[in-house]
Design an enzyme around this catalytic site. Structure first.
Site, PDB file in Angstrom:
ATOM      1  N   HIS A   1      -2.415   1.053   6.970  1.00  0.00           N
ATOM      2  CA  HIS A   1      -2.796   1.013   5.561  1.00  0.00           C
ATOM      3  C   HIS A   1      -2.939   2.429   5.021  1.00  0.00           C
ATOM      4  O   HIS A   1      -3.275   3.364   5.763  1.00  0.00           O
ATOM      5  CB  HIS A   1      -4.115   0.250   5.404  1.00  0.00           C
ATOM      6  CG  HIS A   1      -4.492  -0.023   3.977  1.00  0.00           C
ATOM      7  ND1 HIS A   1      -3.713  -0.745   3.115  1.00  0.00           N
ATOM      8  CD2 HIS A   1      -5.601   0.347   3.254  1.00  0.00           C
ATOM      9  CE1 HIS A   1      -4.290  -0.827   1.937  1.00  0.00           C
ATOM     10  NE2 HIS A   1      -5.443  -0.165   1.990  1.00  0.00           N
TER      11      HIS A   1
ATOM     12  N   HIS B   1      -5.822   1.429  -4.035  1.00  0.00           N
ATOM     13  CA  HIS B   1      -4.890   0.972  -3.003  1.00  0.00           C
ATOM     14  C   HIS B   1      -4.415  -0.438  -3.339  1.00  0.00           C
ATOM     15  O   HIS B   1      -5.020  -1.141  -4.149  1.00  0.00           O
ATOM     16  CB  HIS B   1      -5.532   1.010  -1.610  1.00  0.00           C
ATOM     17  CG  HIS B   1      -6.777   0.195  -1.455  1.00  0.00           C
ATOM     18  ND1 HIS B   1      -7.153  -0.395  -0.277  1.00  0.00           N
ATOM     19  CD2 HIS B   1      -7.769  -0.148  -2.341  1.00  0.00           C
ATOM     20  CE1 HIS B   1      -8.292  -1.046  -0.424  1.00  0.00           C
ATOM     21  NE2 HIS B   1      -8.687  -0.905  -1.665  1.00  0.00           N
TER      22      HIS B   1
ATOM     23  N   CYS C   1       0.822  -1.220   0.000  1.00  0.00           N
ATOM     24  CA  CYS C   1       0.000   0.000   0.000  1.00  0.00           C
ATOM     25  C   CYS C   1       0.852   1.263   0.000  1.00  0.00           C
ATOM     26  O   CYS C   1       0.616   2.188  -0.789  1.00  0.00           O
ATOM     27  CB  CYS C   1      -0.970  -0.024   1.174  1.00  0.00           C
ATOM     28  SG  CYS C   1      -0.191  -0.017   2.814  1.00  0.00           S
TER      29      CYS C   1
END
Length: 270
Positions: free
Chosen positions: A221, A233, A175
């Site tokens: 994240h 993402h 990510c």
């Protein structure tokens, strides 16, 4: 200070020597400060301020080559993968393979679409010229709309790439690798991890002010906002395993219910 050049396609970076867990991948042509060594392992600091351990086989310590590389004009590989060949034709012998984000130094004018290049360790070869783009090392806040679109376009180029913990190439990306590479390719350095750091230009903004190219931070994240409540993402959750687009709209078919309620903050460089 001691420096080295990455001359492999990519150099896997670990948090500690001999560790098996990947924390980052440093790409061919990047220069790093060498902080210490332990046997065949060297702790380095990249130009984007990330630190970790890489094996000696990925590093070039030749001071003459480092000086030459500092002065050389550079281009960045934008193609997902680019072969460097011995001659300007597809039948050329394979010199090496590079991935998006790697740096080369163009030599002379393009020849029938082919560009001769030099690698940081002195090797030379040819690649298709359209695979290369301008190497950007700074950004202009006056071009905000264009830069926001460029961030999004760079992130979208990785769509479908598999998830790789610590990865940041079209071979596999995580990510923060996705978001940091989308910014890096456009001349902006941000934190390579899934959070903001004071030494980088990103700062927190209100959710309602979020625009294309801004980042959404969750626990462990990070994602990039696109537009119309959609974001991109790289994820290994929710039965996904790679770079995907999801929506913040509960009525949308690509809505991901487990993330919006966990949103910590939104970050922007603008």
């Amino acid at each position: 200070m001691k420096y080295a050049l990455i001359h492999s396609m990519l150099a896997p970076m670990m948090e500690t020597p001999f560790e098996k867990e990947l924390s980052d991948e440093v790409l061919c042509g990047m220069k790093a400060e060498v902080l210490e060594n332990e046997g065949i392992w060297h702790r380095i600091r990249t130009h984007y301020l990330y630190e970790g351990w890489v094996e000696e086989k990925h590093l070039c310590f030749d001071e003459a080559l480092i000086h030459q590389w500092d002065e050389a004009p550079k281009a960045v590989v934008l193609q997902s993968h680019a072969d460097i060949l011995s001659v300007p034709k597809v039948q050329g012998q394979y010199v090496c393979e590079l991935t998006r984000g790697a740096l080369v130094s163009p030599l002379s004018e393009a020849q029938d679409g082919w560009q001769k290049v030099r690698l940081c360790d002195g090797r030379e070869g040819w690649t298709w010229g359209a695979f290369l783009g301008e190497y950007l090392t700074e950004w202009d806040n006056a071009d905000e709309p264009d830069l926001r679109s460029a961030f999004a376009e760079s992130a979208l180029a990785y769509l479908g790439t598999q998830y790789r913990w610590g990865g940041k190439t079209p071979l596999g990306i995580d990510c923060s690798g996705l978001c940091s590479m989308a910014y890096l390719l456009n001349g902006v350095l941000i934190c390579r991890d899934a959070h903001m750091q004071a030494e980088f230009p990103m700062h927190e903004i209100a959710f309602e002010n979020m625009k294309k190219g801004d980042l959404m931070f969750f626990p462990g994240h990070v994602a990039m906002y696109l537009d119309e409540k959609r974001y991109i993402h790289s994820t290994a959750g929710n039965n996904c395993h790679g770079v995907v687009i999801n929506s913040l709209d509960p009525q949308a078919p690509d809505y991901r219910a487990d993330l919006p309620e966990k949103l910590l903050c939104v970050g922007s460089i603008f």
